[in-house]
Structure formats: structure tokens, C-alpha cells
Scaffold this motif. Structure first.
Motif, PDB file in Angstrom:
ATOM      1  N   CYS A 164       0.806  -1.223   0.000  1.00 59.46           N
ATOM      2  CA  CYS A 164       0.000   0.000   0.000  1.00 59.46           C
ATOM      3  C   CYS A 164       0.836   1.269   0.000  1.00 59.46           C
ATOM      4  O   CYS A 164       0.294   2.369   0.130  1.00 59.46           O
ATOM      5  N   HIS A 165       2.159   1.146  -0.144  1.00 62.93           N
ATOM      6  CA  HIS A 165       3.002   2.364  -0.171  1.00 62.93           C
ATOM      7  C   HIS A 165       4.298   2.047  -0.900  1.00 62.93           C
ATOM      8  O   HIS A 165       5.167   1.342  -0.376  1.00 62.93           O
ATOM      9  N   ALA A 166       4.415   2.551  -2.136  1.00 67.64           N
ATOM     10  CA  ALA A 166       5.632   2.303  -2.912  1.00 67.64           C
ATOM     11  C   ALA A 166       5.890   3.461  -3.868  1.00 67.64           C
ATOM     12  O   ALA A 166       4.971   4.146  -4.297  1.00 67.64           O
ATOM     13  N   VAL A 183      -0.749  10.842   3.443  1.00 70.40           N
ATOM     14  CA  VAL A 183       0.258  11.815   3.895  1.00 70.40           C
ATOM     15  C   VAL A 183       1.516  11.087   4.373  1.00 70.40           C
ATOM     16  O   VAL A 183       1.405  10.139   5.165  1.00 70.40           O
ATOM     17  N   HIS A 184       2.700  11.529   3.906  1.00 71.12           N
ATOM     18  CA  HIS A 184       3.960  11.124   4.540  1.00 71.12           C
ATOM     19  C   HIS A 184       4.072  11.998   5.791  1.00 71.12           C
ATOM     20  O   HIS A 184       4.347  13.196   5.692  1.00 71.12           O
ATOM     21  N   ALA A 185       3.841  11.420   6.957  1.00 71.64           N
ATOM     22  CA  ALA A 185       3.611  12.229   8.152  1.00 71.64           C
ATOM     23  C   ALA A 185       4.547  11.876   9.302  1.00 71.64           C
ATOM     24  O   ALA A 185       4.749  10.696   9.615  1.00 71.64           O
ATOM     25  N   SER A 239       6.063  -1.613   1.709  1.00 69.33           N
ATOM     26  CA  SER A 239       7.497  -1.777   1.446  1.00 69.33           C
ATOM     27  C   SER A 239       8.235  -0.444   1.432  1.00 69.33           C
ATOM     28  O   SER A 239       9.409  -0.377   1.750  1.00 69.33           O
ATOM     29  N   ASP A 240       7.546   0.633   1.004  1.00 67.32           N
ATOM     30  CA  ASP A 240       8.185   1.933   0.733  1.00 67.32           C
ATOM     31  C   ASP A 240       9.216   1.820  -0.380  1.00 67.32           C
ATOM     32  O   ASP A 240      10.096   2.671  -0.490  1.00 67.32           O
ATOM     33  N   LEU A 241       9.150   0.783  -1.191  1.00 60.94           N
ATOM     34  CA  LEU A 241      10.084   0.640  -2.315  1.00 60.94           C
ATOM     35  C   LEU A 241      10.379   2.005  -2.948  1.00 60.94           C
ATOM     36  O   LEU A 241       9.473   2.695  -3.420  1.00 60.94           O
TER      37      LEU A 241
HETATM   38 FE    FE Z   1       7.319   6.823   0.965  1.00 59.64          FE
END
Ligand code: FE
Ligand code: NIG
Length: 427
Positions: free
Chosen positions: A82-84, A263-265, A337-339
Motif C-alpha cells: 500500500c506504499h511504494a 500523507v507522509h507524516a 514496502s516503501d520501495l
Molecule cells: Fe514513501
């Protein structure tokens, strides 16, 4: 119509329950069926249950076009990333060496490295080059069990490149994906098996010689034109990047253009990003390493999902999120993952292992975090994230007999086979 029967799984972990994010004690509950089976027709799951019972109730499953004997293997829902940030050119392996020698992420960014380095490479790359890089990363993710992935822009910082990134995502998503706004579906005839969810992250960094206000203005102005190619809007709300008011403007422009909010928070300090997310009823607030107890209450009350990305504190060598506080605070926890070119990792099994070993989630909570809660963090909880009749047949078969192998069998690939929309795509 194609049909598929997976039978005699050592354990079938359905993640059954409401098609909604799970929080608190609910996040730790898993339905596990011994000697389990899943029967699928076309893209969807028709039935789930103990093998004998399922075959009695659906005798036609015995004549499925394809049968997989999963004896000795665990079967779980396809993983949801859900975040890449999977669209970028070049790499930043030199910065990894600089960080090991003591330079911080922010120092590197302030000197024109970091995100700005990836922006340089991405602006210079062609659509075809970016697409090839994206597809290679998607192939890696798919083999590791990911069947749906959120894909952010953010290495353009100008309208032309942000559009190029969104078009690359549209090319990779193929025709099987739910269409975006009419006439804007894009997609090659044969898209990548992984379903992609595009997020516009125009306000990701401030180019040298610019102010954050200038870049935020540019993002706000371009958003209505780019929004038809995206589903979510996101911003890097961080000290020295975009402050809370600049972030609010960018996110509001996205909302006004019909996008959902992420949001990147509070990743590197407590700036108020989580509270901003809550005030905008964001679908998710992500990173949250410095979020305080008030943020936890605010996100719970807003119904916002907390997305943790343990690969990033791993590479930055900083403290992990304290997931127990969030579980105790009844906020649904998802893990991604934040790939990206800083945290170059396609592996959700690796993120799962870090969640358990470092963030102290239980394995059951971690599985929910990379399935139904991750699906909810991209608003797909009615379609994916659990194995239930009517849902998409997105399934991972592990080498090992238990889902625990996801965090136990580390450093390699615990995934043996992957089914996407009813088709075996990795075996
Ligand atoms: Fe990110
Ligand atoms: O989620 N925090 C901002 N964005 C990314 C890093 C992107 C990059 O360094 O290229 C993140 O960690």
C-alpha cells in the motif's frame, strides 16, 4: 471461463471477517483452515473451506480446468503493497555508502542528492526506460507475493515529468484494472499482472533555488490537470520539506480534484502531519515514526489507517515505529514496502519480518497489516485482502506449511506460487 481449484493446503489463512480495516484485538484474529481449499471461476473466488466439505458442496470444482495440490503448503491472500515509489530512473547506491559513513538522509538531500538526484535521472529518462524499470520491480514484487501495489509519482517536481510518471503507471496497469476517469485508462493490451493504484505525489521535495511555497503553488496549479490519472494525492510533510500549511494546500487541491488523501507524516520529527491527515479524513497516514499519543487518538477518531514502512528505518538506521501503541490505541495498522531508490526493497515478506522482529507486531497482526488493512489503505478492501467468495482470486502459496514462514524464512523468498485474478502467474 477458466477455473482453478487449490486443494489440501496444510493451512489456508483466509483473513476472513468484515471487508473493513481491522484494529485493536481484531487485528490479531485470523481464520486458519486446516486441509483447506479455494475454488475460483474467472477472476473471482467462488468458495473457500476445508477441502472435503468444499468438494461436496461444489462437485464441479473437481472438474476445474486447473488443480493445484497444496499439500504441505500454506495458502494466503495475495499481498498488498500500500506504499511504494516504484517509478524512477538511476540508483542511489553511492548515497547508501555515504549514509554508512555517517551522512544523514537530510544532509544528502540538502546537498542536492537524495530525492533530487532521482529527480534528475527521472526527468532525463524516456517513457520506455521508466516503464522497463517499473516492470522489472513489479516482476520482483510479484514473485515475492505482491498482487496489488500502490505507485506514487514524486521524482518529477514539474508537471511534465509528473505526467510522464503517471503515464508510465497507466501503461503498466493494463486493461484489467478498474478504469480511471473516462478516456484516461491508458494501459497496454497486456498490462503487468500486478494491479496498480496511482498516487500523485507532486510535492515530494523542493528543488534547489526554489522555496517550498513555490513548489506547493506549482503542485496546486497542476493537480486538476493530473488528477484524472491518479486515485490518491500525497505530500512529504516534513520539517525542511513541506510544512503543515503547505501540505494542507496541496492535499486540499487533490481533494478538490476528486482524489483521496494520503500523507507522509511525522517521519523524521513531530511536525503535525498525522493530525493534518486526521483533519482531512485521509485514508492513510504513513511512516509516523515520531507521531505522539494525540496523533493516535486523532487518527483513530478520523478512521485513518496507520501505514508503517519498516524498511525505511532499517536503511536509515533509526528507531522503528512502536506498533503496540497503535494497536492498543485501536488504529488499524498496515505495513508497506516503501520501495524507492533510498529503500530499494520490493519485498513485503521482508517488511513482514521487520514488523514482527522490530515493530513487535504478532505474526497474525502483521499478516492483517499486509493484506486486508493494506487493501483498506488503498480503498480496495471490498475487492482484495482476504479469501472470500466474490473477491478477486489473488492468492499466494508459500513454500512452507504455515503463514509463519513469511517472517521466519528470511533472506530468501518464502513464496512458491502466485495466482492473480484467477490465473497462475508465478509457479
Ligand atoms: Fe514513501
Ligand atoms: O517514503 N519520505 C519521502 N519519500 C520516500 C523516500 C523517497 C526517496 O528518498 O527517494 C519515503 O521514504
Amino acid at each position: 471461463m477458466t477455473s482453478l481449484l487449490i486443494r489440501n493446503a496444510a493451512e489456508l489463512v483466509t483473513v476472513a471477517g468484515p471487508d473493513a480495516p481491522r484494529a485493536g484485538a481484531e487485528q490479531g484474529k485470523l481464520e486458519i483452515i486446516k486441509d483447506g481449499a479455494v475454488y475460483c471461476e474467472g477472476e473471482r473466488i467462488v468458495a473457500v473451506g476445508p477441502t472435503n466439505q468444499l468438494l461436496r458442496k461444489y462437485p464441479k470444482a473437481k472438474k476445474a480446468k486447473r488443480t493445484i495440490d497444496a499439500a504441505g503448503h500454506a495458502v494466503i491472500p495475495g499481498l498488498v503493497d500500500c506504499h511504494a515509489h516504484p517509478v524512477f530512473a538511476g540508483d542511489r547506491c553511492d548515497e547508501y555508502a555515504m549514509r554508512l559513513a555517517g551522512k544523514s538522509y537530510r544532509e544528502i538531500l540538502a546537498a542536492g542528492g537524495g530525492i533530487l538526484k532521482s529527480v534528475e535521472h527521472t526527468r532525463a529518462a524516456t517513457h520506455a526506460e521508466l516503464l522497463a524499470g517499473l516492470r522489472a520491480r513489479l516482476d520482483a514484487a510479484l514473485a515475492l507475493g505482491t498482487t496489488t501495489l500502490e505507485a506514487k509519482t514524486g521524482y518529477g517536481l514539474d508537471e511534465r515529468t509528473e505526467r510522464k510518471m503517471l503515464e508510465v503507471i497507466a501503461s503498466a496497469r493494463g486493461r484489467s484494472n478498474p478504469p480511471l476517469k473516462k478516456g484516461r485508462q491508458g494501459g497496454e493490451k497486456k498490462g503487468h499482472p500486478i494491479d496498480l493504484v496511482p498516487t500523485l505525489l507532486f510535492a515530494h521535495a523542493v528543488p534547489q533555488g526554489w522555496t517550498a511555497d513555490d513548489l506547493a503553488d506549482l503542485a496546486v496549479d497542476a493537480t486538476p490537470r493530473l488528477a484524472p490519472l491518479a486515485e490518491f494525492v500525497d505530500v512529504f510533510c516534513e520539517k525542511g520539506i513541506f510544512d503543515v500549511e503547505q501540505s494542507r494546500r496541496v492535499l486540499q487541491a487533490g481533494k478538490d480534484a476528486g482524489l483521496q488523501v494520503k500523507v507522509h507524516a511525522d517521519e523524521m520529527c513531530l511536525l503535525g502531519g498525522a493530525k493534518l491527515a486526521a483533519s482531512l479524513k485521509a485514508v492513510s497516514a504513513d511512516h509516523l515514526l515520531y507521531a505522539d499519543d494525540e496523533s493516535i487518538v486523532a487518527l483513530r477518531d478520523a478512521g485513518t489507517i496507520a501505514v508503517f514502512l519498516p524498511g525505511t528505518p532499517f536503511v536509515l538506521r533509526v528507531a522503528y515505529a512502536e506498533a503496540r501503541r497503535w494497536i492498543a490505541g485501536n488504529v488499524p495498522v498496515a505495513v508497506g514496502s516503501d520501495l524507492n531508490p533510498n529503500c530499494y526493497c520490493e519485498s513485503l515478506p521482508f517488511a513482514f519480518a521487520l514488523s514482527v522482529y522490530e515493530m513487535k507486531l504478532t505474526p497474525a497482526e502483521a499478516l492483517v497489516a499486509v493484506t486486508i488493512n493494506a487493501a483498506a489503505a488503498i480503498r480496495r478492501e471490498k475487492e482484495i485482502g482476504s479469501l472470500a467468495p466474490g473477491k478477486l482470486a489473488d492468492i499466494a502459496i508459500l513454500h512452507g506449511p504455515s503463514y509463519l514462514h513469511l517472517g521466519y524464512h528470511i533472506g530468501g523468498n518464502p513464496v512458491q506460487a502466485v495466482v492473480k485474478r484467477g490465473k497462475v502467474v508465478v509457479e
